[in-house]
Scaffold this motif. Structure first.
Motif, PDB file in Angstrom:
ATOM      1  N   MET A   1       0.597  -0.989   0.164  1.00  0.00           N
ATOM      2  CA  MET A   1      -0.127  -0.596   0.180  1.00  0.00           C
ATOM      3  C   MET A   1       0.788   1.153  -0.385  1.00  0.00           C
ATOM      4  O   MET A   1       1.842   1.581   0.512  1.00  0.00           O
ATOM      5  N   ASP A   2       0.392   2.080  -0.410  1.00  0.00           N
ATOM      6  CA  ASP A   2       1.328   3.437  -1.349  1.00  0.00           C
ATOM      7  C   ASP A   2       1.280   4.107   0.508  1.00  0.00           C
ATOM      8  O   ASP A   2       0.391   4.640   0.994  1.00  0.00           O
ATOM      9  N   SER A   3       2.236   5.217   0.822  1.00  0.00           N
ATOM     10  CA  SER A   3       2.498   4.898   2.187  1.00  0.00           C
ATOM     11  C   SER A   3       1.390   6.867   2.874  1.00  0.00           C
ATOM     12  O   SER A   3       1.306   6.988   3.133  1.00  0.00           O
ATOM     13  N   ALA A   4       1.253   7.006   1.115  1.00  0.00           N
ATOM     14  CA  ALA A   4       0.119   8.034   0.908  1.00  0.00           C
ATOM     15  C   ALA A   4      -1.040   7.324   1.577  1.00  0.00           C
ATOM     16  O   ALA A   4      -1.691   8.690   2.271  1.00  0.00           O
ATOM     17  N   ILE A   5      -1.694   6.765   1.049  1.00  0.00           N
ATOM     18  CA  ILE A   5      -3.095   6.647   1.291  1.00  0.00           C
ATOM     19  C   ILE A   5      -2.600   6.551   2.846  1.00  0.00           C
ATOM     20  O   ILE A   5      -4.194   6.274   3.223  1.00  0.00           O
ATOM     21  N   LEU A   6      -1.882   5.735   3.045  1.00  0.00           N
ATOM     22  CA  LEU A   6      -1.979   4.909   5.054  1.00  0.00           C
ATOM     23  C   LEU A   6      -1.681   6.183   5.850  1.00  0.00           C
ATOM     24  O   LEU A   6      -2.279   6.536   6.605  1.00  0.00           O
ATOM     25  N   SER A   7      -1.024   7.340   5.248  1.00  0.00           N
ATOM     26  CA  SER A   7      -1.481   8.570   5.763  1.00  0.00           C
ATOM     27  C   SER A   7      -2.492   9.511   5.571  1.00  0.00           C
ATOM     28  O   SER A   7      -3.363  10.323   6.867  1.00  0.00           O
ATOM     29  N   LYS A   8      -3.335   9.620   5.306  1.00  0.00           N
ATOM     30  CA  LYS A   8      -4.767  10.428   3.954  1.00  0.00           C
ATOM     31  C   LYS A   8      -5.494   9.305   5.176  1.00  0.00           C
ATOM     32  O   LYS A   8      -6.167   9.702   6.175  1.00  0.00           O
ATOM     33  N   ILE A   9      -5.649   7.713   5.442  1.00  0.00           N
ATOM     34  CA  ILE A   9      -6.723   7.173   6.157  1.00  0.00           C
ATOM     35  C   ILE A   9      -6.144   7.628   8.070  1.00  0.00           C
ATOM     36  O   ILE A   9      -7.213   7.480   8.631  1.00  0.00           O
ATOM     37  N   ASN A  10      -4.829   7.608   8.108  1.00  0.00           N
ATOM     38  CA  ASN A  10      -4.582   7.848   9.982  1.00  0.00           C
ATOM     39  C   ASN A  10      -4.696   9.069  10.415  1.00  0.00           C
ATOM     40  O   ASN A  10      -5.219   9.440  11.278  1.00  0.00           O
ATOM     41  N   LYS A  11      -5.686  10.051   9.257  1.00  0.00           N
ATOM     42  CA  LYS A  11      -5.946  11.207  10.300  1.00  0.00           C
ATOM     43  C   LYS A  11      -7.004  11.297  10.417  1.00  0.00           C
ATOM     44  O   LYS A  11      -7.313  12.311  11.229  1.00  0.00           O
ATOM     45  N   PHE A  12      -7.712  10.306  10.015  1.00  0.00           N
ATOM     46  CA  PHE A  12      -9.553   9.746  11.030  1.00  0.00           C
ATOM     47  C   PHE A  12      -9.013   8.662  12.017  1.00  0.00           C
ATOM     48  O   PHE A  12     -10.049   8.404  12.567  1.00  0.00           O
ATOM     49  N   THR A  13      -7.715   7.940  12.473  1.00  0.00           N
ATOM     50  CA  THR A  13      -7.742   7.348  13.798  1.00  0.00           C
ATOM     51  C   THR A  13      -7.534   7.801  14.812  1.00  0.00           C
ATOM     52  O   THR A  13      -6.716   9.250  14.629  1.00  0.00           O
ATOM     53  N   ARG A  14      -7.687   6.621  15.878  1.00  0.00           N
ATOM     54  CA  ARG A  14      -6.753   7.686  17.179  1.00  0.00           C
ATOM     55  C   ARG A  14      -5.428   6.870  17.495  1.00  0.00           C
ATOM     56  O   ARG A  14      -5.140   7.399  18.092  1.00  0.00           O
ATOM     57  N   ARG A  15      -4.809   6.312  16.680  1.00  0.00           N
ATOM     58  CA  ARG A  15      -3.583   5.934  16.570  1.00  0.00           C
ATOM     59  C   ARG A  15      -3.853   5.451  15.185  1.00  0.00           C
ATOM     60  O   ARG A  15      -4.036   5.206  14.211  1.00  0.00           O
ATOM     61  N   PRO A  16      -2.488   6.011  14.762  1.00  0.00           N
ATOM     62  CA  PRO A  16      -1.687   5.186  13.259  1.00  0.00           C
ATOM     63  C   PRO A  16      -2.111   3.599  13.407  1.00  0.00           C
ATOM     64  O   PRO A  16      -2.060   2.991  13.842  1.00  0.00           O
ATOM     65  N   LEU A  17      -2.817   3.519  12.366  1.00  0.00           N
ATOM     66  CA  LEU A  17      -2.272   1.766  11.541  1.00  0.00           C
ATOM     67  C   LEU A  17      -1.790   1.448  10.390  1.00  0.00           C
ATOM     68  O   LEU A  17      -1.154   2.735   9.804  1.00  0.00           O
ATOM     69  N   THR A  18      -1.757  -0.264  10.963  1.00  0.00           N
ATOM     70  CA  THR A  18      -0.666  -0.186   9.807  1.00  0.00           C
ATOM     71  C   THR A  18      -1.315  -0.697   8.185  1.00  0.00           C
ATOM     72  O   THR A  18      -2.713  -0.820   8.200  1.00  0.00           O
ATOM     73  N   GLU A  19      -0.250  -1.419   7.290  1.00  0.00           N
ATOM     74  CA  GLU A  19      -1.188  -1.233   6.834  1.00  0.00           C
ATOM     75  C   GLU A  19      -1.254  -2.339   6.422  1.00  0.00           C
ATOM     76  O   GLU A  19      -2.532  -3.247   6.009  1.00  0.00           O
ATOM     77  N   ASP A  20      -1.242  -3.870   7.536  1.00  0.00           N
ATOM     78  CA  ASP A  20      -1.601  -5.270   7.687  1.00  0.00           C
ATOM     79  C   ASP A  20      -3.522  -5.099   8.195  1.00  0.00           C
ATOM     80  O   ASP A  20      -3.606  -5.749   8.101  1.00  0.00           O
ATOM     81  N   GLU A  21      -3.079  -3.812   8.857  1.00  0.00           N
ATOM     82  CA  GLU A  21      -4.693  -3.698   9.624  1.00  0.00           C
ATOM     83  C   GLU A  21      -5.742  -3.406   9.246  1.00  0.00           C
ATOM     84  O   GLU A  21      -7.350  -3.097   9.688  1.00  0.00           O
ATOM     85  N   VAL A  22      -5.544  -2.873   7.660  1.00  0.00           N
ATOM     86  CA  VAL A  22      -6.952  -2.405   6.954  1.00  0.00           C
ATOM     87  C   VAL A  22      -6.941  -2.828   5.180  1.00  0.00           C
ATOM     88  O   VAL A  22      -6.028  -3.240   5.053  1.00  0.00           O
ATOM     89  N   TYR A  23      -8.269  -2.182   4.985  1.00  0.00           N
ATOM     90  CA  TYR A  23      -8.879  -2.952   3.966  1.00  0.00           C
ATOM     91  C   TYR A  23      -9.118  -1.960   3.342  1.00  0.00           C
ATOM     92  O   TYR A  23      -9.923  -0.960   3.647  1.00  0.00           O
ATOM     93  N   VAL A  24      -8.235  -1.591   2.330  1.00  0.00           N
ATOM     94  CA  VAL A  24      -8.840  -0.200   1.232  1.00  0.00           C
ATOM     95  C   VAL A  24      -9.720  -0.837  -0.136  1.00  0.00           C
ATOM     96  O   VAL A  24      -9.245  -2.038  -0.928  1.00  0.00           O
ATOM     97  N   PHE A  25     -10.339  -0.079  -0.422  1.00  0.00           N
ATOM     98  CA  PHE A  25     -11.111  -0.686  -2.054  1.00  0.00           C
ATOM     99  C   PHE A  25     -11.534   0.717  -2.909  1.00  0.00           C
ATOM    100  O   PHE A  25     -12.121   2.719  -1.816  1.00  0.00           O
ATOM    101  N   SER A  26     -12.129   1.099  -3.461  1.00  0.00           N
ATOM    102  CA  SER A  26     -12.434   2.103  -3.757  1.00  0.00           C
ATOM    103  C   SER A  26     -14.363   1.732  -4.711  1.00  0.00           C
ATOM    104  O   SER A  26     -14.640   0.863  -5.338  1.00  0.00           O
ATOM    105  N   VAL A  27     -14.898   2.714  -4.940  1.00  0.00           N
ATOM    106  CA  VAL A  27     -16.208   3.745  -5.211  1.00  0.00           C
ATOM    107  C   VAL A  27     -16.805   4.307  -5.690  1.00  0.00           C
ATOM    108  O   VAL A  27     -16.264   5.204  -5.950  1.00  0.00           O
ATOM    109  N   VAL A  28     -17.530   4.356  -6.591  1.00  0.00           N
ATOM    110  CA  VAL A  28     -17.955   5.636  -7.244  1.00  0.00           C
ATOM    111  C   VAL A  28     -19.577   5.603  -6.073  1.00  0.00           C
ATOM    112  O   VAL A  28     -20.543   5.280  -6.647  1.00  0.00           O
ATOM    113  N   LEU A  29     -19.064   6.645  -6.534  1.00  0.00           N
ATOM    114  CA  LEU A  29     -20.554   7.198  -5.225  1.00  0.00           C
ATOM    115  C   LEU A  29     -21.731   7.540  -6.391  1.00  0.00           C
ATOM    116  O   LEU A  29     -22.911   7.163  -5.915  1.00  0.00           O
ATOM    117  N   CYS A  30     -21.462   8.665  -7.307  1.00  0.00           N
ATOM    118  CA  CYS A  30     -22.435   9.155  -8.075  1.00  0.00           C
ATOM    119  C   CYS A  30     -21.377   9.593  -9.481  1.00  0.00           C
ATOM    120  O   CYS A  30     -20.608   9.767  -9.605  1.00  0.00           O
TER     121      CYS A  30
END
Length: 277
Positions: free
Chosen positions: A1-30
């Motif tokens: 996983m790109d470190s930039a993606i993990l950095s964006k995710i960790n803006k919403f977490t109480r503690r930094p998450l590792t790549e193994d802890e998260v599942y990432v996917f894309s979605v078309v909203l509208c």
């Protein structure tokens, strides 16, 4: 996983998450195509939604309970496909989001269903200040327009153009989304029909939902409430009507009441004076 993606995710977490802890996917909203409710987002609305959906939670069937939260959006991107035109002749644009979930034993089945293409379709919940008629340019939210969504005028399909986005609430996994192309994606498909259900059938289904909602409201809150709701539910789409119907049914179940929603043979098209004898 790109470190930039993990950095964006960790803006919403109480503690930094590792790549193994998260599942990432894309979605078309509208997108800016006319949807099953005969509505479409303006390009300006899509840009507003891009900003407002960052950080928004993902749930199922628009059931807004904390226990139903499954994912969160950490990034959005507005994409233009210059090789494709909408039914209105504009370049096709869609809002794509990056979402994440924390890998747990509880959501392992959901992750498997997403990877397997079972959980794919999504629907969004937001508020738009303006609903502009495509025929006359009138703002329907202020009234004064007699054109009917789904009918053709001068050979063109009448629809509402949504703009002035004031808030974005959530996005939800659903069985049948209002927007045909909305869903979990690895690549974007250009083969889907814009409106897979005939407009006449869709309008009939919505009207049946309105009748059910009016009758359920009568049993829950009485005649006056049913009369008032008969006016407000005219502007509701199928997703909103279905959610309201489920809410009313839950209230009846809690009250120990069983209702058979058979068609009322005496009911006319003008149902604003609905009453139960």
């Amino acid at each position: 996983m790109d470190s930039a993606i993990l950095s964006k995710i960790n803006k919403f977490t109480r503690r930094p998450l590792t790549e193994d802890e998260v599942y990432v996917f894309s979605v078309v909203l509208c997108d800016n195509e006319i949807d099953r409710d005969c509505e479409r987002f303006s390009n300006e609305a899509l840009a507003e939604l891009r900003e407002k959906f960052i950080g928004r939670t993902g749930i199922s069937d628009h059931d807004a309970s904390s226990a139903n939260q499954t994912a969160r959006i950490f990034d959005t991107e507005l994409i233009t496909d210059d090789t494709r035109e909408t039914r209105c002749g504009e370049p096709y644009k869609f809002l794509k989001a990056g979402a994440y979930m924390v890998r747990t034993s509880e959501n392992s089945d959901l992750i498997a269903e997403i990877d397997g293409g079972i959980k794919k379709e999504v629907s969004i919940s937001c508020t738009a200040e303006k609903r502009t008629c495509s025929v006359c340019g009138c703002d329907r939210s202020k009234g004064g327009c007699s054109h009917i969504k789904g009918r053709k005028y001068g050979g063109k399909l009448c629809h509402d153009i949504l703009s002035g986005i004031t808030d974005a609430y959530e996005w939800s996994f659903v069985a049948v989304p209002a927007q045909v192309n909305a869903g979990v994606t690895k690549r974007f498909s250009q083969t889907d029909d814009v409106i897979s259900q005939p407009v006449g059938e869709l309008a009939a289904a919505e009207e049946e939902l309105r009748r059910d909602v009016r009758r359920l409201t009568y049993f829950v809150n009485g005649t006056e409430a049913a009369k008032a709701l008969s006016v407000s539910c005219r502007s509701m789409n199928a997703v909103q009507l279905t959610a309201l119907k489920k809410s009313l049914e839950k209230q009846l179940v809690r009250g120990g009441i069983t209702v058979q929603l058979a068609p009322d043979e005496n009911e006319t098209e003008d149902n604003s004076g609905f009453s139960m004898k």
